[in-house]
Design an enzyme around this catalytic site. Structure first.
Site, short mmCIF file in Angstrom:
data_model
loop_
_atom_site.label_atom_id
_atom_site.label_comp_id
_atom_site.label_asym_id
_atom_site.label_seq_id
_atom_site.Cartn_x
_atom_site.Cartn_y
_atom_site.Cartn_z
N THR A 35 -118.68 24.04 -65.75
CA THR A 35 -117.53 23.21 -66.08
C THR A 35 -116.32 23.59 -65.22
O THR A 35 -115.42 22.78 -65.04
CB THR A 35 -117.14 23.38 -67.57
OG1 THR A 35 -117.15 24.78 -67.87
CG2 THR A 35 -118.13 22.67 -68.47
N ASP A 36 -116.32 24.82 -64.68
CA ASP A 36 -115.11 25.29 -63.98
C ASP A 36 -114.77 24.44 -62.76
O ASP A 36 -113.66 23.97 -62.61
CB ASP A 36 -115.21 26.79 -63.62
CG ASP A 36 -116.43 27.14 -62.77
OD1 ASP A 36 -117.32 26.28 -62.59
OD2 ASP A 36 -116.50 28.29 -62.30
N ALA A 123 -126.64 40.63 -62.74
CA ALA A 123 -127.21 40.10 -63.98
C ALA A 123 -126.35 38.98 -64.57
O ALA A 123 -126.59 38.52 -65.67
CB ALA A 123 -127.38 41.21 -65.00
N SER A 126 -120.86 39.67 -64.14
CA SER A 126 -119.71 39.79 -63.25
C SER A 126 -119.32 41.21 -62.93
O SER A 126 -118.15 41.61 -63.01
CB SER A 126 -118.51 39.03 -63.82
OG SER A 126 -117.78 38.52 -62.74
N SER A 127 -120.31 41.98 -62.50
CA SER A 127 -120.00 43.30 -61.96
C SER A 127 -119.12 43.13 -60.72
O SER A 127 -118.33 44.03 -60.40
CB SER A 127 -121.28 44.05 -61.60
OG SER A 127 -121.94 43.46 -60.50
N ASP A 177 -114.19 34.62 -63.81
CA ASP A 177 -114.60 36.03 -63.93
C ASP A 177 -113.41 36.98 -63.84
O ASP A 177 -113.26 37.89 -64.66
CB ASP A 177 -115.60 36.38 -62.83
CG ASP A 177 -116.86 35.54 -62.91
OD1 ASP A 177 -117.02 34.79 -63.90
OD2 ASP A 177 -117.69 35.63 -61.99
N TYR A 229 -126.96 25.78 -56.64
CA TYR A 229 -125.54 25.74 -57.02
C TYR A 229 -124.79 24.69 -56.20
O TYR A 229 -124.08 23.84 -56.74
CB TYR A 229 -124.92 27.13 -56.83
CG TYR A 229 -123.48 27.23 -57.24
CD1 TYR A 229 -123.14 27.44 -58.57
CD2 TYR A 229 -122.46 27.12 -56.30
CE1 TYR A 229 -121.81 27.54 -58.95
CE2 TYR A 229 -121.12 27.22 -56.68
CZ TYR A 229 -120.81 27.44 -58.00
OH TYR A 229 -119.49 27.54 -58.37
#
Ligand code: ADP
Ligand code: MG
Length: 391
Positions: A35-36, A123, A126-127, A177, A229
């Site tokens: 949605t962003d 994963a 958001s590392s 993020d 994406y």
């Protein structure tokens, strides 16, 4: 993550004690996927899993970087020559922040920075933003100038860290993020309007209602992700164009997507429109009266599962390990569950009554064993505080 552990790593690599230790959390997203970039809404929250940066000033124009997660490297980077492309690999996330801060007109000190983290990398938690935001806080707070020592506003810092990821690392991600890592509050989710960048805190304390959020790291990453994406973004733009709006955010009635003749575009648009609605519905439920809480969480669970169907069937970005985790979690008593993130890999988020937590883990593990998949990893997702200085 603790200041002591960060300082110990710093001492082992660079000798001496750091001038300070900063921490920035990873994040989960309660609702609002893809949605962003459609100018819509997202509802992330900061995790207790976080990245620390132990840092000390230097005077030689260099940035020295090490990470407990990359034990073979100590990177030495000249600040003066920083430009996109000059640093690749994991160091780009930190060096990119130095570059973006300089580009925004901030003075960046020479420094040694030792990074450590318990956010699993890659994963979908958001590392990358945790690393950027810990570095950004360290670099801005190590060197408050004598005259204007005021901290950089958090919203601006989020934009700077995002620019590091978009332009220096080269990943076209949204503002969610970094905002979640820098702006979240404990026991709250962060409602972000990705068009206006308006944000507000939404009370979110599942433990107080006898539930918990479980992250199931599916340990899978399927190859189509990158092309997938870009293709989804293009499809959403095309759908908006055909519907005569500047972005899908402007469609608020899912029935309007029926005007799209192409069934694929229709499904893509329907996901975005309904997911935006689900973000606002969850927000409304969480802001409702506390007496309704048991029903609130049951209803949020239902919306999570509905979102999973939408991501799987309309947006078509789920993956077998996620579908199996959702199915097993629901069968074992979860109130709801959905895949999280961009798709084709990463985590499933499940809302689970306290008493069902063990059975859900057991059922998901069993399902994975039956398929012969790598065992899943479970993490508790506790809505936590934003990035901060620890020592
Ligand atoms: P995610 O943000 O979902 O974890 P990304 O692919 O965006 O996944 O970011 C992961 C990358 O960020 C890693 O491959 C690594 O380059 C970098 N990174 C994240 N945390 C660390 C860390 N503690 N030390 C070194 N590099 C890290
Ligand atoms: Mg990332």
């Amino acid at each position: 993550m603790t200041a002591e552990r960060a300082a110990e790593l710093f001492k082992g690599r660079f000798g001496g004690a750091p001038d300070g230790v900063w921490l920035a959390p990873g994040r989960a997203n309660l609702m609002g996927e893809h949605t962003d970039y459609n100018d819509g809404f997202v509802l992330p929250f900061a995790l207790s899993q976080a990245t620390t940066a132990a840092a000390a000033r230097r005077t030689d124009g260099r940035l020295l970087l090490c990470s407990r997660q990359e034990p073979d490297d100590v990177l030495e980077i000249a600040l003066a020559g920083l430009a996109p492309g000059t640093v690749t690999g994991w160091g780009a996330y930190a060096a990119g922040v130095a570059w973006a801060l300089r580009s925004a007109g901030y003075q960046v000190p020479s420094a040694c920075i030792a990074i450590d983290s318990d956010v699993p990398a890659g994963a979908g938690l958001s590392s990358s933003a945790a690393l950027e935001c810990a570095t950004a806080l360290a670099l801005t707070e190590l060197a408050p100038s004598e005259l204007d020592g005021a901290p950089v506003p958090r919203g601006e810092l989020a934009a700077i860290a995002r620019r590091a990821e978009n332009e220096f690392v080269g990943v076209p991600s949204g503002i969610m993020d970094q905002s979640a890592s820098l702006l979240s509050q404990a026991d709250h989710a962060l409602l972000l309007d990705c068009r206006s960048l308006d944000r507000s805190q939404v009370p979110f304390d599942p433990a107080a209602a006898g539930s918990r959020l479980l992250l199931i790291n599916t340990r899978a990453r399927h190859d189509l992700s990158d092309g997938g994406y870009g293709r989804r973004r293009a499809e959403c733009e095309e759908a908006a164009r055909l519907l005569g709006v500047s972005s899908l955010r402007d469609i608020t009635d899912a029935a309007d997507t029926a005007r799209l003749a192409d069934p694929v575009l229709r499904r893509r648009a329907r996901h975005v429109v309904t997911d935006n609605q689900r973000v606002l519905q969850v927000t409304g439920l969480l802001r409702g009266s506390p007496e309704d809480r048991p029903d609130t969480y049951r209803e949020i669970g239902r919306l999570l599962t509905q979102a999973h169907s939408s991501l799987r069937d309309d947006f078509e970005i789920s993956w077998p390990e996620a579908d199996a985790a959702v199915e097993a979690a629901l069968a074992a008593g979860a109130l709801g569950a959905r895949m999280m993130g961009g798709g084709f890999g990463g985590c499933v988020l499940a809302l689970v009554p306290e008493a069902a937590s063990g059975p859900v883990r057991g059922a998901v593990s069993e399902a994975y064993a039956r398929h012969g998949w790598t065992a899943p990893e479970f993490l508790d997702a506790v809505p936590s505080d934003h990035a901060r200085r620890l020592a």
